[in-house]
Design an enzyme around this catalytic site. Structure first.
Site, short mmCIF file in Angstrom:
data_model
loop_
_atom_site.label_atom_id
_atom_site.label_comp_id
_atom_site.label_asym_id
_atom_site.label_seq_id
_atom_site.Cartn_x
_atom_site.Cartn_y
_atom_site.Cartn_z
N ASP A 125 50.81 42.97 46.11
CA ASP A 125 49.79 43.97 46.43
C ASP A 125 48.61 43.93 45.47
O ASP A 125 47.66 44.71 45.61
CB ASP A 125 50.40 45.37 46.47
CG ASP A 125 51.05 45.79 45.15
OD1 ASP A 125 50.81 45.14 44.11
OD2 ASP A 125 51.80 46.78 45.15
N ARG A 179 41.45 43.25 29.85
CA ARG A 179 41.87 42.56 28.64
C ARG A 179 40.68 41.81 28.03
O ARG A 179 39.90 41.18 28.75
CB ARG A 179 42.98 41.57 28.99
CG ARG A 179 43.45 40.68 27.87
CD ARG A 179 44.26 39.51 28.39
NE ARG A 179 45.47 39.93 29.08
CZ ARG A 179 45.79 39.55 30.31
NH1 ARG A 179 44.96 38.77 31.00
NH2 ARG A 179 46.90 39.96 30.87
N ASP A 257 51.48 28.83 32.94
CA ASP A 257 50.37 29.64 33.46
C ASP A 257 50.12 30.86 32.58
O ASP A 257 49.13 31.57 32.78
CB ASP A 257 50.63 30.08 34.90
CG ASP A 257 51.92 30.87 35.05
OD1 ASP A 257 52.98 30.32 34.73
OD2 ASP A 257 51.88 32.05 35.47
N ASP A 267 49.07 38.18 28.27
CA ASP A 267 49.82 38.31 29.52
C ASP A 267 51.24 38.78 29.25
O ASP A 267 52.22 38.11 29.56
CB ASP A 267 49.82 36.99 30.29
CG ASP A 267 49.93 37.23 31.79
OD1 ASP A 267 49.99 38.41 32.20
OD2 ASP A 267 49.95 36.25 32.56
#
Length: 471
Positions: A125, A179, A257, A267
């Site tokens: 989403d 961020r 990634d 992350d």
């Protein structure tokens, strides 16, 4: 807009041309409640003077900043996720929103998380839970305080949606995060273009990264530039591994990634701070094999750098790439030595003496499953730790005769700065920790009572620690 004089908008990413990102639009959120603004980080890029209303316009509604990107960009990348290659990923719930120079002249990115769907959302989403955003604040502030090279959580804005998640009670509150980091180009970015055998775009990326992130004007053949780039990224990855270990931080998802080419820890997913020394400790409940356990993080990052080397294999010779990659272990151990001495607040002697002392420390911590932060707190400052360690709950273990050699070794070291002894943090008698029980307790107050004060109080404690350790 009242940006500061040191605000310097940039559009450097556009130099790359087509094929690196897709233009996207941010989600239209029903609410925008400002929950956190990092004025320390904002001041470094000239955004400190924004009013709260302007802050919301830019970091929830994503009105473009002056002299900056006019449309958000979802970056294209692939990646190994728990060592399985996935060609179907990219910026699935975030985008590059803006670029600017910081007060050191570095090119910085503002990237988002939870800002809506993109072409890479798959069945997701595109949203972020508020709890996920709060955990990003916790992780980035604690890592910064411990001296690790990490991104900053600039903004958390609650967005008024109810999200369904399988790994926490649902429905749960939603948020959008911004961020601030030196760069969002990842190892997986190079892997994507290697997957499509696109040497031209790989060369373009190499030159862009050398110029903007390493202050290296590209020179020589494409192979020369590829080898130089690989070496620079590998140096940063070795330092990142040392940061993780010295901080006692378990990242949880060290996939290609999630590793950017500037070496910042970012992350944050199912992170944990180590309660007690345990090399097998894992952060992610789904890491059943312990691939990213605390003691395997350096190996994980070395493996990831090998994947970057593989993505450059059509540009440079394999033997030359392997010669570069073979330097990782020595770079890592050099960086780890420096960071552990820094965590202990002592001046280095020589490599042999330092390694001998740190081995005694490591053996003690593993044998006694030592409380991680407690140990560094008790022994901070070397010879000036005599009084402090004798007041510790761990005193009995420290005074066990089998650790006489360790005590003597640590006490032979001079403090990096003797002024630390007067700091309130070291007069307090206990270290600042952020273990999972406290993380959950703080979130519980937010989730059930909308009480943010425990979080703000904890951030104040972290700032006190950061001030003490930076002396």
């Amino acid at each position: 807009m009242p940006v500061s004089d040191n605000y310097k908008g940039e559009k450097a990413f556009l130099e790359l041309g087509e094929g690196f990102a897709d233009e996207v639009q941010a989600a239209n959120f029903p609410q925008a409640i400002l929950r956190y603004r990092n004025d320390r980080a904002a001041a470094s890029v000239g955004l400190f003077e924004l009013t709260d209303g302007e802050w919301i316009n830019h970091f929830a509604r994503f009105k473009p900043l002056p002299d900056n990107l006019q449309t958000p960009l979802a970056q294209r990348y692939h990646g190994h996720q728990f060592r399985n290659y996935n060609p179907d990923i990219g910026d699935g719930r975030g985008f590059l929103y803006a670029q600017m120079r910081d007060d050191q002249g570095r090119l910085m990115d503002l990237g988002t998380k939870g800002s809506g769907t993109t072409p890479y959302s798959r069945s997701g989403d595109g949203r972020l839970t508020l709890k996920g955003g709060v955990r990003e604040i916790m992780a980035s502030e604690m890592l910064n305080a411990l001296g690790a090279y990490t991104s900053d959580t600039l903004s958390i804005i609650e967005t008024g949606e109810r999200l369904v998640r399988g790994d926490e009670p649902s429905p749960t509150r939603s948020a959008v995060m911004v961020r601030l980091t030196h760069g969002h180009i990842r190892i997986g970015t190079f892997q994507r273009h290697a997957y499509f055998s696109d040497k031209d775009r790989i060369n373009t990326l190499i030159d862009y990264c050398l110029k903007h992130y390493y202050n290296e004007m590209p020179f020589g053949s494409p192979a020369d530039r590829a080898l130089l780039f690989l070496e620079r990224v590998m140096e940063r990855a070795a330092e990142q591994a040392a940061d993780l270990m010295a901080a006692g931080y378990v990242h949880g998802v060290l996939n290609t990634d999630n590793i950017n080419i500037t070496g910042e820890i970012f992350d944050f997913g199912p992170w944990r701070l180590l309660p007690n020394m345990d090399l097998s400790f894992t952060a992610a409940y789904f890491d059943e094999q312990g691939l990213y356990a605390f003691g395997r993080q350096a190996d994980a990052l070395h493996w990831n750098i090998y994947q970057l080397g593989g993505a450059l294999a059509d540009i440079a010779e394999e033997a030359d790439l392997k010669a570069v990659l073979a330097k990782f272990p020595s770079l890592y151990f050099t960086a780890l030595r420096a960071r552990l001495l820094n965590r202990m607040g002592v001046k280095a002697k020589d490599d042999q003496s330092d390694d001998a002392m740190l081995k005694l420390v490591n053996d003690y911590m593993i044998t006694e499953k030592a409380p991680y932060e407690r140990f560094f707190y008790d022994w901070y400052g070397g010879k000036l730790a005599e009084t402090r360690y004798r007041k510790s709950p761990e005193e009995g273990k420290y005074l066990d005769g089998k650790y006489d050699e360790m005590r003597a070794a640590i006490l032979s070291y001079s403090p990096r700065n003797p002024n630390f002894v007067d700091h309130q943090y070291f007069r307090n008698g206990k270290p600042c920790t952020f273990l999972i029980e406290e993380v959950e307790a703080i979130w519980n107050e937010i989730a059930h009572h909308d009480d943010w004060q425990p979080l703000y109080n904890k951030l104040d404690q972290i700032k006190i620690m950061a001030d003490a350790l930076s002396r």
